[in-house]
Enzyme design. Structure first.
Site, short mmCIF file in Angstrom:
data_model
loop_
_atom_site.label_atom_id
_atom_site.label_comp_id
_atom_site.label_asym_id
_atom_site.label_seq_id
_atom_site.Cartn_x
_atom_site.Cartn_y
_atom_site.Cartn_z
N ASP A 1 0.82 -1.22 0.00
CA ASP A 1 0.00 0.00 0.00
C ASP A 1 0.85 1.27 0.00
O ASP A 1 0.44 2.30 0.54
CB ASP A 1 -0.96 0.03 1.21
CG ASP A 1 -1.78 -1.23 1.30
OD1 ASP A 1 -2.25 -1.70 0.25
OD2 ASP A 1 -1.94 -1.76 2.40
N LYS B 1 2.22 2.20 -5.11
CA LYS B 1 2.92 1.72 -6.32
C LYS B 1 2.08 1.96 -7.57
O LYS B 1 2.62 2.27 -8.62
CB LYS B 1 3.23 0.22 -6.21
CG LYS B 1 4.19 -0.11 -5.08
CD LYS B 1 4.42 -1.60 -4.96
CE LYS B 1 3.23 -2.38 -4.47
NZ LYS B 1 2.82 -2.09 -3.09
N GLY C 1 -4.45 -4.17 -4.38
CA GLY C 1 -5.40 -3.19 -4.91
C GLY C 1 -4.62 -1.93 -5.22
O GLY C 1 -4.06 -1.32 -4.33
N HIS C 2 -4.53 -1.61 -6.49
CA HIS C 2 -3.80 -0.41 -6.89
C HIS C 2 -4.79 0.68 -7.27
O HIS C 2 -5.57 0.52 -8.18
CB HIS C 2 -2.90 -0.71 -8.10
CG HIS C 2 -1.70 -1.52 -7.73
ND1 HIS C 2 -0.86 -2.08 -8.66
CD2 HIS C 2 -1.19 -1.85 -6.53
CE1 HIS C 2 0.11 -2.73 -8.03
NE2 HIS C 2 -0.08 -2.61 -6.74
N GLN D 1 2.03 -5.86 -3.16
CA GLN D 1 2.39 -5.94 -1.72
C GLN D 1 3.74 -5.25 -1.48
O GLN D 1 4.07 -4.33 -2.20
CB GLN D 1 2.40 -7.40 -1.24
CG GLN D 1 1.02 -8.04 -1.14
CD GLN D 1 0.55 -8.68 -2.42
OE1 GLN D 1 1.30 -9.34 -3.09
NE2 GLN D 1 -0.70 -8.49 -2.77
P1 IMP Z 1 -2.98 -12.77 1.65
O1 IMP Z 1 -2.03 -12.19 0.66
O2 IMP Z 1 -4.42 -12.53 1.34
O3 IMP Z 1 -2.68 -14.21 1.93
O4 IMP Z 1 -2.74 -12.01 3.06
C1 IMP Z 1 -1.52 -12.14 3.79
C2 IMP Z 1 -1.12 -10.82 4.41
O5 IMP Z 1 -0.74 -9.92 3.38
C3 IMP Z 1 -2.23 -10.12 5.19
O6 IMP Z 1 -1.64 -9.43 6.26
C4 IMP Z 1 -2.78 -9.13 4.19
O7 IMP Z 1 -3.41 -8.04 4.83
C5 IMP Z 1 -1.51 -8.73 3.49
N1 IMP Z 1 -1.74 -8.22 2.13
C6 IMP Z 1 -2.02 -8.92 1.02
N2 IMP Z 1 -2.14 -8.11 -0.04
C7 IMP Z 1 -1.91 -6.87 0.41
C8 IMP Z 1 -1.84 -5.59 -0.24
O8 IMP Z 1 -2.02 -5.43 -1.44
N3 IMP Z 1 -1.55 -4.54 0.58
C9 IMP Z 1 -1.31 -4.68 1.91
N4 IMP Z 1 -1.36 -5.85 2.54
C10 IMP Z 1 -1.65 -6.93 1.79
#
Ligand code: IMP
Length: 428
Positions: A13, A16, A40-41, A224
């Site tokens: 977040d 990017k 989510g961009h 991420q």
């Molecule tokens: P998952 O990717 O859904 O398995 O989640 C694993 C961890 O990564 C959790 O803490 C999510 O909140 C975090 N996470 C996954 N995608 C994002 C993102 O795009 N931004 C911020 N945190 C993310």
């Protein structure tokens, strides 16, 4: 221009999407290399706001080729919804989008498993996005995954599905007391997805290497951030892919010799969403103020993000792991109006101060941040477009980051809009 990898330096977040969108002007190809629709961009152009989850933000520009690499996991229904959303607003989505044959499919049972596993973890839950990301990567590594190319071969697909469902349904009933998945229903659904997606499925490794040979400029878009990387993040509170620069190589099928620079995106403060350690977190009204000013709510799940001061320990780790050649500072304007700003320069652990990010969660959990105070600024930086127009203290703050990390700052973002951008040094 050259070939540039864009990575998040914190817990995701960092903004990017906006930076990739901005740099796409000079790129020919934008390639997404890992993660899935957990990302989510958000991109703001004029009055329009676009939230993209899977498709590279390059799709918002004309004549740019967008690639979704083999390192990405794809939920076909989410991808179709995203394509339809873009078509609905009159954007072109056709030959400008290619999806790797080797990208793995997120099946409905992965989503069910993700949610069941999280529920079973109780207090220790990771706080996943519930999109099935982890279980899809588990199947990939366990060599039980279904790839996008399998959708094109119904017999192969059905055989794999049949073999997987035996185990999945046993887990569903015996372990979770949850409903089973019915093969015909899943098969038919996936064949519908195939109808919509088959034209996009291609050999993206060959396409990207041909483009590299041709001298095209390629932007590699990470999702991420470094601290969510499966190897280099705060494991197990991470996502299940390599969000760091190395992931761009394996996730697209290109060699490291092809990369010219690696640009790390860092927010002017720190946020994280989901569980896990966050040493510079602010559980007070300052944290609340940052959340409200920065609109710090997840683009995918809408969850409030945890907020804290800028953490130089985290950033030093990111500089190292990614081999950063440059930095982008985003959301500087969110810090407008703070009297004092704190920056975490180390972690106090017992009687010692740690300068490097510890690997042990137990150590991280008992660390307290060593904070250094900097003067804030009362003037507005929002929308400022040149470095010299920034308030003196904002210049000092940004200069301090550059000096402490020993990496040049190329861009400063001062607002959501494409134009709210300061180019300090040319990226290319
Ligand atoms: P998952 O990717 O859904 O398995 O989640 C694993 C961890 O990564 C959790 O803490 C999510 O909140 C975090 N996470 C996954 N995608 C994002 C993102 O795009 N931004 C911020 N945190 C993310």
């Amino acid at each position: 221009m050259g070939n540039v990898i864009i990575v998040g330096t914190q817990w995701g977040d960092e903004g990017k999407g906006k930076i990739v969108d901005y740099l796409t002007e000079k790129a020919d190809v934008v390639a997404r290399y890992q993660g899935g629709h957990n990302a989510g961009h958000t991109v703001v152009i004029g009055k329009e706001q676009f939230i993209l989850h899977l498709i590279p933000s390059g799709i918002l520009h004309k004549d740019k080729l967008c690639l979704i690499g083999n390192g990405v996991v794809i939920a076909p229904d989410a991808l179709i919804e995203e394509i339809d959303g873009l078509l609905d607003i009159g954007l072109e989505v056709g030959d400008n989008l290619k999806i790797s044959k080797n990208a793995h499919v997120i099946m409905p049972y992965h989503i069910a498993l993700d949610n069941q596993k999280e529920a079973a973890k109780g207090k220790k839950k990771i706080g996943t996005t519930g999109r099935g990301i982890g279980p899809a990567y588990v199947d990939k590594m366990a060599r039980a995954g279904i790839k996008m190319v399998d959708l094109l071969w119904p017999d192969v697909f059905r055989e794999k599905l049949e073999s997987n469902l035996g185990e999945i349904n046993t887990i569903m009933t015996k372990l979770y007391n949850a409903p089973v998945f019915e093969i015909n229903e899943l098969f038919d659904k996936c064949m519908e997805y195939k109808e919509r997606l088959s034209d996009f499925i291609d050999d993206t490794d060959i396409i990207i290497n041909d483009r590299l040979k041709r001298g095209d400029n390629i932007l590699f878009e990470g999702a991420q951030g470094t601290l969510l990387d499966i190897d280099h993040g705060t494991y197990p509170y991470v996502t299940s892919s390599n969000a760091t620069a190395g992931g761009a190589m394996t996730g697209m099928g290109v060699g490291p010799t092809m990369i010219d620079s690696v640009l790390g995106i860092a927010k002017a403060y720190t946020t994280r969403v989901g569980g896990g350690p966050f040493p510079s977190e602010l559980n007070d009204e300052t944290g609340e103020k940052i959340r409200e000013k920065g609109g710090e709510y997840g683009a995918t799940t809408g969850r409030p993000r945890r907020c804290g001061w800028l953490d130089l320990v985290v950033l030093r780790h990111s500089v190292r792991i990614n081999g950063l050649t440059g930095l982008v500072i985003t959301k500087l304007d969110v810090l407008d109006g703070f009297d004092k700003l704190m920056v975490c320069t180390g972690y106090k652990y017992g009687d010692t101060v740690l300068n490097d990010f510890p690997k042990e969660l137990s150590i991280l959990d008992s660390c307290t941040p060593v904070l250094e105070e900097f003067n804030g600024w009362s003037e507005k930086t929002k929308g400022v477009k040149s470095f010299k127009e920034l308030p003196e203290n904002a210049k000092l703050y940004v200069g301090m980051i550059e000096e402490r990390l020993d990496v040049p700052i190329h861009i400063i973002s001062t607002g959501q809009d494409r134009d709210d951008t300061i180019i300090v040094k040319d990226v290319f």
